[in-house]
Design an enzyme around this catalytic site. Structure first.
Site, PDB file in Angstrom:
ATOM      1  N   ASP A  11       0.857  -1.205   0.000  1.00 14.57           N
ATOM      2  CA  ASP A  11       0.000   0.000   0.000  1.00 14.57           C
ATOM      3  C   ASP A  11       0.892   1.254   0.000  1.00 14.57           C
ATOM      4  O   ASP A  11       0.886   2.038   0.949  1.00 14.57           O
ATOM      5  CB  ASP A  11      -0.947   0.007   1.212  1.00 14.57           C
ATOM      6  CG  ASP A  11      -0.221   0.014   2.565  1.00 14.57           C
ATOM      7  OD1 ASP A  11      -0.816   0.508   3.536  1.00 14.57           O
ATOM      8  OD2 ASP A  11       0.941  -0.451   2.627  1.00 14.57           O
ATOM      9  N   ASP A  16       6.721   1.322   2.099  1.00  9.45           N
ATOM     10  CA  ASP A  16       6.495   0.381   0.990  1.00  9.45           C
ATOM     11  C   ASP A  16       7.374   0.787  -0.206  1.00  9.45           C
ATOM     12  O   ASP A  16       7.918  -0.069  -0.909  1.00  9.45           O
ATOM     13  CB  ASP A  16       5.041   0.405   0.534  1.00  9.45           C
ATOM     14  CG  ASP A  16       4.045   0.117   1.649  1.00  9.45           C
ATOM     15  OD1 ASP A  16       3.837   0.997   2.488  1.00  9.45           O
ATOM     16  OD2 ASP A  16       3.499  -0.999   1.682  1.00  9.45           O
ATOM     17  N   HIS A 241       9.529   0.016   8.198  1.00  2.79           N
ATOM     18  CA  HIS A 241       8.868  -1.254   8.540  1.00  2.79           C
ATOM     19  C   HIS A 241       8.895  -2.260   7.377  1.00  2.79           C
ATOM     20  O   HIS A 241       9.250  -3.419   7.562  1.00  2.79           O
ATOM     21  CB  HIS A 241       7.397  -0.994   8.890  1.00  2.79           C
ATOM     22  CG  HIS A 241       7.175  -0.022  10.002  1.00  2.79           C
ATOM     23  ND1 HIS A 241       7.251  -0.352  11.340  1.00  2.79           N
ATOM     24  CD2 HIS A 241       6.861   1.297   9.960  1.00  2.79           C
ATOM     25  CE1 HIS A 241       6.978   0.704  12.080  1.00  2.79           C
ATOM     26  NE2 HIS A 241       6.749   1.733  11.279  1.00  2.79           N
ATOM     27  N   ASP A 242       8.512  -1.812   6.185  1.00  3.62           N
ATOM     28  CA  ASP A 242       8.152  -2.751   5.123  1.00  3.62           C
ATOM     29  C   ASP A 242       9.345  -3.398   4.433  1.00  3.62           C
ATOM     30  O   ASP A 242       9.168  -4.357   3.681  1.00  3.62           O
ATOM     31  CB  ASP A 242       7.283  -2.039   4.076  1.00  3.62           C
ATOM     32  CG  ASP A 242       5.910  -1.715   4.646  1.00  3.62           C
ATOM     33  OD1 ASP A 242       5.222  -0.865   4.086  1.00  3.62           O
ATOM     34  OD2 ASP A 242       5.533  -2.322   5.679  1.00  3.62           O
TER      35      ASP A 242
HETATM   36  O1  RIB Z   1       2.532  -0.127  10.960  1.00  6.29           O
HETATM   37  C1  RIB Z   1       3.376   0.066   9.853  1.00  6.29           C
HETATM   38  C2  RIB Z   1       2.704  -0.389   8.602  1.00  6.29           C
HETATM   39  O2  RIB Z   1       1.573   0.427   8.334  1.00  6.29           O
HETATM   40  C3  RIB Z   1       3.595  -0.227   7.358  1.00  6.29           C
HETATM   41  O3  RIB Z   1       3.249  -1.218   6.429  1.00  6.29           O
HETATM   42  C4  RIB Z   1       3.225   1.115   6.820  1.00  6.29           C
HETATM   43  O4  RIB Z   1       3.420   1.214   5.404  1.00  6.29           O
HETATM   44  C5  RIB Z   1       1.768   1.151   7.135  1.00  6.29           C
HETATM   45  O5  RIB Z   1       1.086   0.478   6.084  1.00  6.29           O
HETATM   46 CA    CA Z   2       2.727  -0.629   4.103  1.00 12.63          CA
END
Ligand code: RIB
Ligand code: CA
Length: 314
Positions: A11, A16, A241-242
């Site tokens: 997303d 991302d 994170h991703d």
């Molecule tokens: O909590 C972090 C996640 O939420 C990541 O994937 C960020 O892109 C959002 O989608």
């Molecule tokens: Ca994400």
């Protein structure tokens, strides 16, 4: 070395976007069969636009398919404070002339997996709400035999980042997360426990922003938006994170984790989207575990691997 077949569901979303850059830098290791989009950080039209522009910008000749525009049950709740109105912070990319596939993401994934030679499987990497993956498994349960494993960024065993209890992707669609958790497919959960150790510092982001490399500069710009427009600015670093699910596939030694027996709260109460469960070695057998949850990361090795990929020095 045989490349690992991947389908990436995302997303985009600033982190991302760095995940896709990491994938593009490692095409020697990953055969990306497709990128699918799901409503999450922004609406489905924006995240699909971003996926088309990002993959073109990174030189990735991969199909992009548009996925679910709403979670399974509730209305979408976007994250403009972290990802901006466009979904990519204040970064403007060249407009891609490519169009999304005509078929919806779930049908694209089903057809792509079904078309793999007998005995071959692919790995799903999901970095947004798990809506597309859940619909795929509900509509086409037989497709499980073509899925090697699912690595997802989502959930948390240490409290949430969108409510005190829930991480954003799980909060956005807990019903979908529950379907995936109980699908009987090998799962690797990259929750906040590990992803909040996987950051870029303000200094590293500033350096990226001043780079002569267009990809590095754009990624610095996107992460800089997230850093300076959220409470991450007080940390002086921000979680990417991703990237974690992909980096774990490539360099598992950077991370550590444990088998877990997990579920998701799908109530309407304050715990909606919370991850429930755990693992007690003296009571549970590893065979009962439905998830391998990453809990540790070598922050410096994460940063080194990500930054070299963004400069495409891999
Ligand atoms: O909590 C972090 C996640 O939420 C990541 O994937 C960020 O892109 C959002 O989608
Ligand atoms: Ca994400």
């Amino acid at each position: 070395m045989k490349r690992k077949k991947l389908i990436i569901d995302c997303d985009p979303g600033v982190d991302d976007a760095l995940m896709l850059a990491y994938a593009a830098a490692h095409r020697d290791a990953f055969e990306i069969l497709g990128v699918t989009t799901v409503s999450g950080n922004q609406d489905i039209e924006k995240v699909t636009r971003n996926a088309l522009d990002l993959t073109s910008f990174y030189g990735m000749d991969v199909p992009v398919a548009r996925g679910m525009g709403t979670p399974l049950v509730k209305e979408p709740q976007y994250a403009p404070e972290t990802h901006g109105e466009s979904g990519l912070g204040s970064c403007t990319l060249p407009l891609s002339f490519r169009e999304a596939e005509k078929e919806p993401a779930v049908v694209f994934i089903y057809r792509t997996l079904s078309g793999l030679p007998e005995g071959e499987k692919a790995t799903l990497v999901a970095t947004g709400p798990l809506t597309n993956v859940a619909v795929l498994l509900r509509l086409f349960p037989e497709i499980k035999k073509k899925i090697e494993e699912i690595l997802f960024m989502g959930g948390s065993l240490c409290g949430g980042n969108v409510t005190p209890a829930a991480e954003f992707n799980f909060y956005a669609d807990p019903e979908a997360a529950r379907i995936v958790l109980h699908a009987g497919i090998p799962l690797v959960m990259c929750g906040l426990d590990v992803t909040e150790q996987c950051t870029l510092t303000r200094g590293q982001i500033l350096k990226l922003c001043q780079s002569g490399y267009p990809v590095a500069r754009a990624c610095g710009d996107m992460m800089g938006f997230s850093l300076e427009n959220t409470s991450e600015k007080y940390r002086g670093e921000t979680s990417v994170h991703d990237v974690v699910p992909l980096m774990y596939l490539l360099s598992p030694e950077i991370f550590s984790g444990t088998p877990q027996i997990l579920d998701v709260d799908c109530s309407d109460g304050p715990a909606r989207g919370a991850v429930l469960g755990g693992f007690r070695w003296w009571r549970n057998e590893e065979s009962e575990a439905n998830v391998f949850a990453l809990t540790g990361a070598d922050r410096e090795k994460f940063q080194e691997s990500l930054i070299s990929a963004l400069y495409n020095e891999t």
